[in-house]
Design an enzyme around this catalytic site. Structure first.
Site, short mmCIF file in Angstrom:
data_model
loop_
_atom_site.label_atom_id
_atom_site.label_comp_id
_atom_site.label_asym_id
_atom_site.label_seq_id
_atom_site.Cartn_x
_atom_site.Cartn_y
_atom_site.Cartn_z
N MET A 191 9.58 22.24 -13.89
CA MET A 191 8.77 21.66 -12.82
C MET A 191 8.39 22.81 -11.88
SD MET A 191 10.93 18.16 -12.28
CE MET A 191 12.34 18.70 -13.24
N ASP A 226 11.39 10.17 -18.43
CA ASP A 226 12.33 10.84 -17.54
C ASP A 226 12.19 10.27 -16.13
OD1 ASP A 226 12.65 14.41 -16.59
OD2 ASP A 226 13.69 12.61 -15.88
N GLY A 227 13.27 9.58 -15.71
CA GLY A 227 13.26 9.09 -14.32
C GLY A 227 13.46 7.59 -14.25
N GLY A 228 14.59 7.19 -13.69
CA GLY A 228 14.86 5.75 -13.52
C GLY A 228 15.17 5.06 -14.82
N HIS A 285 19.33 17.59 -20.92
CA HIS A 285 18.02 17.79 -20.29
C HIS A 285 18.24 18.58 -19.01
CE1 HIS A 285 13.81 16.75 -19.39
NE2 HIS A 285 14.20 16.54 -18.15
N GLY A 306 16.51 12.93 -8.62
CA GLY A 306 17.09 11.90 -9.46
C GLY A 306 17.31 10.64 -8.64
N GLY A 307 17.71 9.57 -9.32
CA GLY A 307 18.08 8.34 -8.62
C GLY A 307 16.92 7.53 -8.09
N ASP A 354 16.62 20.08 -15.72
CA ASP A 354 15.48 19.96 -14.79
C ASP A 354 15.40 21.18 -13.89
OD1 ASP A 354 16.10 16.51 -14.77
OD2 ASP A 354 14.19 17.42 -15.31
N HIS A 370 13.06 21.38 -18.84
CA HIS A 370 11.87 20.76 -18.23
C HIS A 370 11.49 21.60 -17.01
CE1 HIS A 370 10.44 17.03 -15.67
NE2 HIS A 370 9.46 17.89 -15.89
N MET A 429 6.68 11.39 -17.16
CA MET A 429 7.54 11.15 -16.01
C MET A 429 7.41 9.69 -15.59
SD MET A 429 9.15 13.88 -15.52
CE MET A 429 10.00 13.35 -14.03
N SER A 431 20.35 14.09 -18.00
CA SER A 431 19.85 15.14 -17.10
C SER A 431 21.02 15.71 -16.29
CB SER A 431 18.80 14.59 -16.14
OG SER A 431 18.56 15.54 -15.12
N MET A 443 13.45 23.24 -10.99
CA MET A 443 12.54 22.94 -9.89
C MET A 443 12.34 24.17 -9.01
SD MET A 443 14.08 19.26 -8.83
CE MET A 443 14.26 17.97 -10.05
C1 DX5 Z 1 13.01 14.11 -11.45
C2 DX5 Z 1 14.13 14.38 -12.41
C3 DX5 Z 1 14.84 13.08 -12.68
C4 DX5 Z 1 16.08 13.27 -13.49
C5 DX5 Z 1 16.62 11.96 -13.98
O1 DX5 Z 1 12.36 15.28 -11.17
O2 DX5 Z 1 13.60 14.91 -13.61
O3 DX5 Z 1 13.94 12.23 -13.33
O4 DX5 Z 1 15.78 14.02 -14.60
O5 DX5 Z 1 16.70 11.13 -12.91
P1 DX5 Z 1 17.52 9.75 -12.96
O6 DX5 Z 1 18.72 10.00 -12.10
O7 DX5 Z 1 16.58 8.74 -12.40
O8 DX5 Z 1 17.87 9.47 -14.38
ZN ZN Z 2 13.22 16.20 -16.36
#
Ligand code: DX5
Ligand code: ZN
Length: 220
Positions: A72, A179-181, A37, A148-149, A39, A70, A141, A12, A41
């Site tokens: 959002m 996606d995420g963590g 990827h 992120g993070g 993101d 993606h 998700m 991402s 927003m």
């Molecule tokens: C949240 C984002 C995160 C990012 C990845 O809206 O979509 O999930 O892509 O985040 P980490 O840093 O957790 O990989």
């Molecule tokens: Zn994403």
């Protein structure tokens, strides 16, 4: 039996250097990967802003990577043309906001772009069932979107199993993405349940040994 896919890591760019996204996207290609990827927003659907079509279009000129976008956004249907024009090769849209999801998927597909739906951690799998046959990918998700993070949400694991089961039972071939963590501790728990597409921002950009990280999470 549904199609199984080779495992792909899609870093991402949200976790890249926002003062030098061109270098951050180049680092993905330099690592030998094929997807990025992106993101997007809107500050409404999620409490954050990231980058828009103009930035994506500028990066398009410097990258051959597969642009996995993606959205959002509260009203993603209003932005499909903008991201198609920016060079998106896949667009995923959330099922939670109130807009014509099926028509939007059909429109994306009609333009020769891959499409899919996204579910937030607390959104039930059933909310995506009407769209499964129209999707090239299903994005689950594993954090609440916006930043992120964050830490991986284990409560999403049963939903991964559900979509992997439906893919088999209905003989579909969508990719299953999280996606995420996603990091060295969580990627394997997802891929063993049928996930084949991993989004990692923080873990990719902060990895000590990127090629080791990639080999491990992609089970190479
Ligand atoms: C949240 C984002 C995160 C990012 C990845 O809206 O979509 O999930 O892509 O985040 P980490 O840093 O957790 O990989
Ligand atoms: Zn994403």
């Amino acid at each position: 039996m549904g199609t199984t896919h080779e495992i792909i890591l899609a870093p991402s760019l949200l976790a890249g250097d926002h003062a030098d996204l061109k270098s951050s996207i180049q680092e993905i290609a330099d690592a030998g990967l094929s997807w990025v990827h992106l993101d997007i927003m809107d500050g409404h659907f999620v409490p954050n802003l990231s980058f828009g079509p103009q930035t994506i279009k500028a990066l398009r000129g410097y990258s051959e990577l597969f642009f996995d976008v993606h959205l959002m956004l509260d009203n993603p249907d209003k932005y499909i043309d903008a991201f198609l024009d920016a060079g998106a090769e896949q667009i995923t849209i959330h099922v939670e906001p109130d807009y014509p999801v099926a028509e939007t998927l059909a429109y994306i597909k009609s333009k020769g772009c891959k499409c899919g739906v996204v579910l937030n951690p607390s959104t039930p799998a059933e909310d995506a069932k009407p769209f499964l046959e129209d999707c090239d990918i299903i994005l689950l998700m594993t954090v609440q979107p916006g930043f992120g993070g964050q830490s991986f949400r284990e409560d999403v694991l049963p939903k991964i199993e559900t979509f992997a089961k439906w893919r088999d039972e209905l003989d579909l071939n969508y990719r299953l993405q999280v996606d995420g963590g996603i990091d060295l501790n969580t990627a394997g728990r997802c891929t063993e349940l049928g996930v084949d597409t991993l989004v990692a921002g923080t873990a990719f950009y902060k990895a000590e040994d990127r090629s080791e990280f990639i080999k491990t999470v992609c089970k190479q």
